[in-house]
Scaffold this active site. Structure first.
Site, PDB file in Angstrom:
ATOM      1  N   GLY A 193       0.826  -1.195   0.000  1.00  0.00           N
ATOM      2  CA  GLY A 193       0.000   0.000   0.000  1.00  0.00           C
ATOM      3  C   GLY A 193       0.860   1.244   0.000  1.00  0.00           C
ATOM      4  N   GLU A 194       0.381   2.298   0.671  1.00  0.00           N
ATOM      5  CA  GLU A 194       1.074   3.581   0.781  1.00  0.00           C
ATOM      6  C   GLU A 194       1.095   4.373  -0.523  1.00  0.00           C
ATOM      7  OE1 GLU A 194       4.348   2.027   4.135  1.00  0.00           O
ATOM      8  OE2 GLU A 194       5.034   3.083   2.328  1.00  0.00           O
ATOM      9  N   GLY A 195       0.924   3.693  -1.657  1.00  0.00           N
ATOM     10  CA  GLY A 195       1.093   4.306  -2.975  1.00  0.00           C
ATOM     11  C   GLY A 195       2.341   3.823  -3.683  1.00  0.00           C
TER      12      GLY A 195
END
Length: 353
Positions: A318-320
């Site tokens: 996740g996080e980008g």
């Protein structure tokens, strides 16, 4: 729906077919066999349609990482305590997370947004404050949020991306942070794709077989208790979602309305993309799928959205992070279209007819 959301939906237009045709024609004149650069050609042509420019430009880049907590963690669906969410927000701010490292490499700014962190955050840190509430309610017991809060979350995402576009933005990636967020994402995936909870639910942060079975049962209970309407994205978000998922949907809708391409990250961002597409189907044309996560539901989301991943690296953070890598490749595709010589410019003979 709110005024901003309605105006945003109305502003999303079809892609510029003329710009795409001119981009495709230039691709066919570049010094290579036609189609030899595969997906890079396809990406550059769609970028042209999104930006309305035969030769798209990607210079200013950003990852918008939405943070929010989830009441369903009370059901013991994961391995990490909720305190990790604000701790990771501080890590983002201090530049120490994976998304910071990859974004520095890619040349993208990281915008961290507090959509619904349950814990306390220092008042003076560079985080965009769009707090809807301190975490959602427990979806195993009832709706995650009210419909008004769902609209607020989406409109917050629109506001954030609009502010970034006003600063200068050619492409944006979505990101997330929130302990327990694979549970609402799996619930959204199951409802909106019509697939079973078993098929779409993964191990998240590394669950055992028994923990995975418990997580599946919690998601099934949440769907049974809330009975969301799969054709109504706002209803699904309100009953099963998260504030950061709503924020991600807003980023996608806001970017589409302003003609900015969006690179969607992993499973949680995929849930936001499903919500955005349900609210405004035209928004799907503005989305690229940065990568394919190892979460089993992510492939099902991708198929529903009819999006092919730019890369497959077995990511599940996740996080980008996957979105940032996708942005790098999208920028590369645009540079090839702009900077590679044509046969005529290079004095290279084209193939014989």
């Amino acid at each position: 729906m709110g005024d901003l959301l309605n105006k945003t939906i109305a502003a999303i237009k079809p892609l510029d077919k003329d710009a795409m045709a001119r981009a495709a024609a230039r691709q066919d004149m570049l010094t290579k066999p036609q189609g030899a650069l595969g997906r890079l050609e396809e990406i550059s042509i769609r970028l042209a349609g999104i930006q309305g420019k035969p030769i798209p430009v990607i210079k200013n880049k950003a990852i918008i990482t939405m943070a929010g907590d989830h009441g369903v963690v009370a059901e013991k669906v994961g391995n990490y305590p909720q305190e990790v969410t604000p701790q990771m927000v501080l890590n983002f701010v201090h530049g120490g997370a994976a998304i910071n490292v990859i974004s520095r490499q890619v040349g993208a700014r990281v915008v961290v947004v507090n959509m619904g962190v349950a814990g306390d955050l220092p008042a003076d840190i560079p985080v965009v404050n769009k707090l809807v509430a301190r975490g959602t309610r427990n979806i195993a017991k009832g709706p995650a949020m009210t419909e008004a809060q769902a609209v607020q979350a989406i409109e917050a995402g629109i506001q954030v991306v609009n502010a970034e576009i006003d600063k200068g933005l050619d492409i944006v990636g979505t990101g997330d942070m929130g302990i327990g967020n694979t549970t609402p994402s799996a619930a959204i995936c199951a409802v909106m794709t019509g697939q079973s909870v078993v098929k779409v639910t993964g191990r998240g942060t590394g669950l055992t077989d028994d923990q995975l079975q418990h997580k599946i049962e919690v998601i099934e209970e949440a769907i049974s208790v809330n009975r969301p309407d799969p054709k109504n994205g706002l209803d699904v978000l309100a009953k099963l979602g998260g504030f950061e998922i709503g924020g991600i949907a807003g980023v996608i809708l806001g970017a589409a309305a302003r003609g900015v391409p969006v690179v969607v990250d992993g499973f949680i961002s995929g849930a936001g993309a499903l919500i955005a597409e349900a609210i405004a189907p035209q928004s799907r044309e503005y989305m690229f799928l940065g990568h394919l996560s190892v979460e089993p539901g992510h492939k099902i989301m991708a198929d529903k959205l009819e999006l092919k991943p730019i890369v497959t690296l077995d990511l599940r953070l996740g996080e980008g992070t996957g979105a940032a890598i996708g942005i790098f490749i999208a920028e590369t595709s645009a540079k090839i279209l702009a900077e590679m010589a044509t046969f005529g410019e290079a004095g290279v003979s084209e193939k014989e007819e």
